[in-house]
Design an enzyme around this catalytic site. Structure first.
Site: not given
Lengths: 328, 65
Positions: A32, A35, A96, A136, A147, A149, A151
């Site tokens: 990943c 991570c 993660h 998303n 993972h 997150h 944006q």
């Protein structure tokens, strides 16, 4: 190649970003890129492990501060432009296998503060006119990295859907002499059937005009146009109502609920937007435990959404799953 | 018993940010950490003073280029 291409049919820009075709797609957990880099492990985007939240420039950006010249020459009918802007990735936690819903409210409060700091910093860039914070979540949405997150896209113009909302709010204020968001909140508060959760600073509801079965809006009660206008209590209340809604989503079908989360705020172009209001819109694609809502002919072709459910019934389902938030 | 606003704010602590240049030498990365109650945050000032932040950035960039 990365550029803006003008769509004369709709009067809007489209960004091409061919480098994104080869971006990392659903890697195994051991590989990943979001991570923290493990000792002796392959190098990820994040060299260190001691942090609460990390933000970095996207390796595969659609917009950038130093974009290349357009790959193709434009014409009078089809102008092109350099894809100025900024694309950032916000990693919510070093863990993660977590999700924003699973994080404690303290972590969500930290995220609200990071959002505010990013909004302030990116809004100050000369070539940025709109800062769009979003997430998303889930393969059903098209997520390529699991993972947890979000944006940020900082655009060189106000994007079309935001522009449409702004014009509607401006027109309403001009014609009625009242704030559109105040009237929506008043109507939802009076009706109650679509309200999912509420605190001193925010109200969460499935809108009367919901396009997705569990589409949920979180709207500020005070007339704040963006994150930077919020006070400390509002930041905390935002974290709490987010924790409530995200947790309720996961309980609906006992799955990690996919969604698009959009923070809708006033533009950063220096104009007056005192008629507009900070709010968050969730677009979850699930309509039952096993069925998704797809954007088909009427939605994608004609722009008219068909909702197979009643907002009032779906709001009742969600409302029953909302719990009080506990701080450690 | 539920915490009040001040207790909630203090339990998270003040926000600090540290900006570095990434391994490709081009992109920036910002680490956000919170004091988790070790420092008493001033809710009007949740980041490093500007001059200190700029000095910190310059040092990090020097190290990482």
């Amino acid at each position: 190649m990365s550029e803006l291409r003008w769509n004369p049919l709709l009067g809007e820009w489209v960004a091409t970003a061919t480098a994104r075709q080869n971006r990392t797609f659903l890697p195994p957990a051991d590989f990943c890129p979001l991570c923290p880099t493990k000792p002796g492990g392959f190098p990820t985007e994040i060299p260190e492990a001691e942090y609460d939240i990390v933000v970095f420039e996207n390796q595969f950006p659609s917009l950038s501060p130093n974009p290349p010249e357009p790959a193709i020459a434009g014409s009078e009918l089809y102008p092109t432009g350099k894809s100025f802007g900024e694309c950032e990735v916000l990693v919510y936690t070093p863990h993660h296998d977590s999700t924003l819903a699973n994080e404690p409210v303290e972590q969500i409060y930290k995220l609200v503060q990071v959002w505010t700091d990013r909004f302030k910093e990116l809004s100050a860039l000369e070539f940025v006119k709109y800062v769009f914070i979003f997430e998303n979540k889930g393969e059903a949405i098209g997520v390529t990295l699991h993972h947890p997150h979000g944006q940020i896209y900082a655009y060189p113009f106000v994007p079309p859907k935001i522009k449409q909302q702004i014009e509607q709010a401006r027109k309403y204020q001009s014609e009625k002499g009242r704030n559109l968001f105040d009237d929506i909140i008043a109507e939802e508060t009076k009706d109650t059937r679509r309200v999912v959760a509420e605190n001193d600073s925010f109200i969460a509801y499935i809108p009367f005009f919901a396009r997705y079965p569990y589409e949920t809006h979180i709207t500020a009660k005070r007339n704040v146009a963006d994150l930077t206008a919020m006070n400390g209590a509002e930041q905390i209340n935002l974290a709490e109502i987010l924790k409530q809604i995200l947790t309720a989503f996961d309980k609906l079908f006992n799955v990690s609920f996919p969604y698009i989360m959009s923070l809708i705020e006033a533009p950063s172009d220096g104009e007056n937007y005192d008629f507009f209001r900070f709010h968050i819109e969730f677009y979850p694609p699930m309509r039952t435990a096993v069925k998704l809502k797809y954007l088909a002919g009427s939605e994608a072709g004609a722009g008219m959404f068909i909702n197979d459910t009643l907002a009032e019934e779906k709001a009742a389902e969600l409302r029953g799953l909302v719990e009080e938030v506990s701080w450690k | 018993m539920q915490k009040d606003f001040k207790e909630k704010t203090q339990s998270v602590g003040a926000m600090e940010k540290r900006r570095v240049v990434m391994a490709d030498g081009k992109r920036y990365l910002i680490y956000y950490t919170f004091a988790n109650g070790e420092k008493m945050p001033d809710t009007e000032d949740l980041k490093l003073p500007e001059a200190q932040a700029q000095n910190s950035t310059a040092e990090e960039e020097k190290i990482n280029v």
